[in-house]
Design an enzyme around this catalytic site. Structure first.
Site, PDB file in Angstrom:
ATOM      1  N   ALA A  48      -4.343  -3.645   0.730  1.00  0.00           N
ATOM      2  CA  ALA A  48      -4.094  -4.938   1.365  1.00  0.00           C
ATOM      3  C   ALA A  48      -2.722  -5.420   0.893  1.00  0.00           C
ATOM      4  CB  ALA A  48      -5.183  -5.927   0.975  1.00  0.00           C
ATOM      5  N   GLU A  76     -10.395   1.862   1.655  1.00  0.00           N
ATOM      6  CA  GLU A  76     -11.567   1.233   2.294  1.00  0.00           C
ATOM      7  C   GLU A  76     -11.499   1.386   3.824  1.00  0.00           C
ATOM      8  OE1 GLU A  76     -10.645  -2.390  -0.009  1.00  0.00           O
ATOM      9  OE2 GLU A  76     -12.784  -2.467  -0.431  1.00  0.00           O
ATOM     10  N   GLU A  90      -7.370  -1.955  -7.453  1.00  0.00           N
ATOM     11  CA  GLU A  90      -7.361  -3.427  -7.467  1.00  0.00           C
ATOM     12  C   GLU A  90      -7.527  -3.985  -8.863  1.00  0.00           C
ATOM     13  OE1 GLU A  90      -9.162  -1.528  -5.345  1.00  0.00           O
ATOM     14  OE2 GLU A  90      -9.187  -2.397  -3.326  1.00  0.00           O
ATOM     15  N   GLY A 121      -7.433  -1.405  -0.075  1.00  0.00           N
ATOM     16  CA  GLY A 121      -7.889  -1.615   1.298  1.00  0.00           C
ATOM     17  C   GLY A 121      -7.583  -0.422   2.201  1.00  0.00           C
TER      18      GLY A 121
HETATM   19  C1  HXC Z   1       2.529  -5.101  -0.360  1.00  0.00           C
HETATM   20  C2  HXC Z   1       3.390  -3.063  -0.924  1.00  0.00           C
HETATM   21  C3  HXC Z   1       2.098  -2.583  -1.245  1.00  0.00           C
HETATM   22  C4  HXC Z   1       0.993  -3.468  -1.067  1.00  0.00           C
HETATM   23  C5  HXC Z   1       3.517  -1.007  -1.616  1.00  0.00           C
HETATM   24  N1  HXC Z   1       4.227  -2.056  -1.183  1.00  0.00           N
HETATM   25  N2  HXC Z   1       2.220  -1.287  -1.675  1.00  0.00           N
HETATM   26  N3  HXC Z   1       3.593  -4.306  -0.497  1.00  0.00           N
HETATM   27  N4  HXC Z   1       1.267  -4.716  -0.627  1.00  0.00           N
HETATM   28  N5  HXC Z   1      -0.270  -3.107  -1.302  1.00  0.00           N
HETATM   29  C6  HXC Z   1       5.672  -2.122  -0.991  1.00  0.00           C
HETATM   30  C7  HXC Z   1       6.432  -2.209  -2.308  1.00  0.00           C
HETATM   31  O1  HXC Z   1       6.443  -3.519  -2.800  1.00  0.00           O
HETATM   32  C8  HXC Z   1       7.793  -1.725  -1.888  1.00  0.00           C
HETATM   33  O2  HXC Z   1       8.470  -2.764  -1.253  1.00  0.00           O
HETATM   34  C9  HXC Z   1       7.489  -0.664  -0.852  1.00  0.00           C
HETATM   35  O3  HXC Z   1       6.165  -0.935  -0.387  1.00  0.00           O
HETATM   36  C10 HXC Z   1       7.516   0.749  -1.429  1.00  0.00           C
HETATM   37  O4  HXC Z   1       6.648   0.773  -2.554  1.00  0.00           O
HETATM   38  P1  HXC Z   1       7.114   1.326  -3.974  1.00  0.00           P
HETATM   39  O5  HXC Z   1       6.204   0.731  -4.978  1.00  0.00           O
HETATM   40  O6  HXC Z   1       8.574   1.110  -4.203  1.00  0.00           O
HETATM   41  O7  HXC Z   1       6.848   2.872  -3.791  1.00  0.00           O
HETATM   42  P2  HXC Z   1       6.426   3.944  -4.890  1.00  0.00           P
HETATM   43  O8  HXC Z   1       7.226   3.734  -6.165  1.00  0.00           O
HETATM   44  O9  HXC Z   1       6.505   5.262  -4.216  1.00  0.00           O
HETATM   45  O10 HXC Z   1       4.907   3.607  -5.270  1.00  0.00           O
HETATM   46  C11 HXC Z   1       3.921   3.754  -4.276  1.00  0.00           C
HETATM   47  C12 HXC Z   1       2.617   3.050  -4.763  1.00  0.00           C
HETATM   48  C13 HXC Z   1       2.904   1.595  -5.162  1.00  0.00           C
HETATM   49  C14 HXC Z   1       2.015   3.841  -5.938  1.00  0.00           C
HETATM   50  C15 HXC Z   1       1.626   3.150  -3.588  1.00  0.00           C
HETATM   51  O11 HXC Z   1       3.642   0.976  -4.095  1.00  0.00           O
HETATM   52  C16 HXC Z   1       1.686   0.782  -5.438  1.00  0.00           C
HETATM   53  O12 HXC Z   1       1.073   0.902  -6.508  1.00  0.00           O
HETATM   54  N6  HXC Z   1       1.308  -0.097  -4.488  1.00  0.00           N
HETATM   55  C17 HXC Z   1       0.207  -1.022  -4.650  1.00  0.00           C
HETATM   56  C18 HXC Z   1      -1.126  -0.308  -4.536  1.00  0.00           C
HETATM   57  C19 HXC Z   1      -2.291  -1.273  -4.743  1.00  0.00           C
HETATM   58  O13 HXC Z   1      -2.404  -1.914  -5.783  1.00  0.00           O
HETATM   59  N7  HXC Z   1      -3.156  -1.388  -3.746  1.00  0.00           N
HETATM   60  C20 HXC Z   1      -4.307  -2.299  -3.769  1.00  0.00           C
HETATM   61  C21 HXC Z   1      -3.913  -3.620  -3.167  1.00  0.00           C
HETATM   62  S1  HXC Z   1      -5.226  -4.831  -3.290  1.00  0.00           S
HETATM   63  P3  HXC Z   1       9.986  -3.154  -1.630  1.00  0.00           P
HETATM   64  O14 HXC Z   1      10.281  -4.345  -0.761  1.00  0.00           O
HETATM   65  O15 HXC Z   1      10.012  -3.435  -3.089  1.00  0.00           O
HETATM   66  O16 HXC Z   1      10.795  -1.923  -1.270  1.00  0.00           O
HETATM   67  C22 HXC Z   1      -6.269  -4.391  -2.058  1.00  0.00           C
HETATM   68  C23 HXC Z   1      -7.504  -5.286  -1.903  1.00  0.00           C
HETATM   69  C24 HXC Z   1      -8.321  -4.903  -0.715  1.00  0.00           C
HETATM   70  O17 HXC Z   1      -6.104  -3.463  -1.363  1.00  0.00           O
HETATM   71  C25 HXC Z   1      -9.376  -5.940  -0.386  1.00  0.00           C
HETATM   72  C26 HXC Z   1      -8.981  -6.933   0.631  1.00  0.00           C
HETATM   73  C27 HXC Z   1     -10.035  -7.907   1.038  1.00  0.00           C
END
Ligand code: HXC
Length: 258
Positions: free
Chosen positions: A65, A112, A132, A109
């Site tokens: 998400a 999911e 998360e 998400g």
């Molecule tokens: C918003 C995101 C994002 C996310 C990545 N980006 N994941 N933006 N929400 N979930 C953005 C980064 O900020 C970055 O933007 C660009 O995408 C590229 O990501 P990088 O981190 O620079 O890439 P990399 O180093 O290759 O790492 C990839 C990654 C990492 C390991 C996937 O991005 C990451 O850990 N992302 C978050 C994963 C996460 O925590 N997901 C769960 C979310 S909570 P910029 O502008 O800086 O270039 C969830 C809850 C669900 O899902 C339930 C809902 C009801």
């Protein structure tokens, strides 16, 4: 229909929905999930479409998400808006089969969303995770429930509590994905599976999906009873007569969804 965060292609009875927010690794925001649901509803009501594929890019199916959208929300915001609940209900109303073709990250998400599809075909670079916990929250659109049913309690706890990622090989070994293919062949494989599904009787296809999904919602005895009734009811269809006649006559069945 013009979309901002997805692309939709309908070719040879298969609708392919491609998540398209490359700058955010296809992070799911309200706009994107809403567009996915609208595309699913269009595909479900389009007589030409017999199977649906949801995919992302070779780097990310979806990295979760959208954290930017969630970061400043309060409990009241999330509770009153019932964040993503309407979208997941719309998603789960889809009657036609949905294949998730997953390459790269399927996190939070994103994982999911893949699990809400009917089955997952993974590219060999796929990485699944429920990270998360690293954000001080937990999964919110079914991850604690669905991942546990896919891979069992021990591995689901490991994933949710440590936030570690699972590679494609481990995901296949644990039953999260149905098959792993070289990432370059991912869409060919998904499309071939979708075309094959599209050749069956759509009545039987929808019944099969319904019956398998019922197994998540009920006891074994009730589920078997439900399956039996669906099985028996298929004997009211012309497709059952055709399918069995074709077998006996050693020819391909010509299903007409009747
Ligand atoms: C918003 C995101 C994002 C996310 C990545 N980006 N994941 N933006 N929400 N979930 C953005 C980064 O900020 C970055 O933007 C660009 O995408 C590229 O990501 P990088 O981190 O620079 O890439 P990399 O180093 O290759 O790492 C990839 C990654 C990492 C390991 C996937 O991005 C990451 O850990 N992302 C978050 C994963 C996460 O925590 N997901 C769960 C979310 S909570 P910029 O502008 O800086 O270039 C969830 C809850 C669900 O899902 C339930 C809902 C009801």
């Amino acid at each position: 229909m013009a979309y901002e965060t997805i692309n939709v292609d309908v070719t040879e009875n298969v609708a392919t929905i491609t998540l398209d927010r490359p700058d955010a690794l296809n992070a799911l925001n309200q706009k994107l999930l809403g567009e996915v649901c609208t595309a699913l509803e269009d595909a479900d009501s389009n007589d030409k479409v017999r199977c649906i594929i949801i995919t992302g890019s070779s780097k990310a199916f979806a990295a979760g998400a959208d954290i930017t959208e969630m970061a400043n929300q309060s409990f009241v915001d999330m509770f009153m808006r019932d964040f993503f609940t309407a979208e997941t209900k719309r998603f789960n109303n889809t009657r036609k089969p949905i294949i998730a073709a997953v390459a790269g990250y399927a996190l939070g998400g994103g994982c999911e969303l893949a699990m809400m599809c009917d089955f997952i075909i993974a590219g060999d670079n796929a990485k699944f995770g429920q990270p998360e916990i690293n954000l001080g929250v937990i999964a919110g659109i079914g991850g604690t429930q669905r991942l546990t049913r896919f891979v069992g309690k021990s591995k689901a706890m490991d994933m949710h509590l440590t936030g570690r990622f699972m590679d494609a090989e481990e995901a296949e070994r644990s039953g999260l994905v149905s098959r792993v293919v070289p990432v370059k062949k991912l869409m060919d494989e998904a499309r071939a599976a979708a075309v094959k599904i599209g050749e069956k009787s759509q009545i039987a296809t929808i019944a099969a999906k319904d019956a398998v999904n019922r197994s998540y919602e009920t006891t074994l005895a009730e589920g078997i009873n439900y399956e039996r009734r669906l099985f028996q009811s298929l004997f009211a269809t012309e497709d059952q007569s055709e399918g069995m006649a074709a077998f006996q006559e050693k020819r391909e069945a010509q299903f007409r969804d009747k």
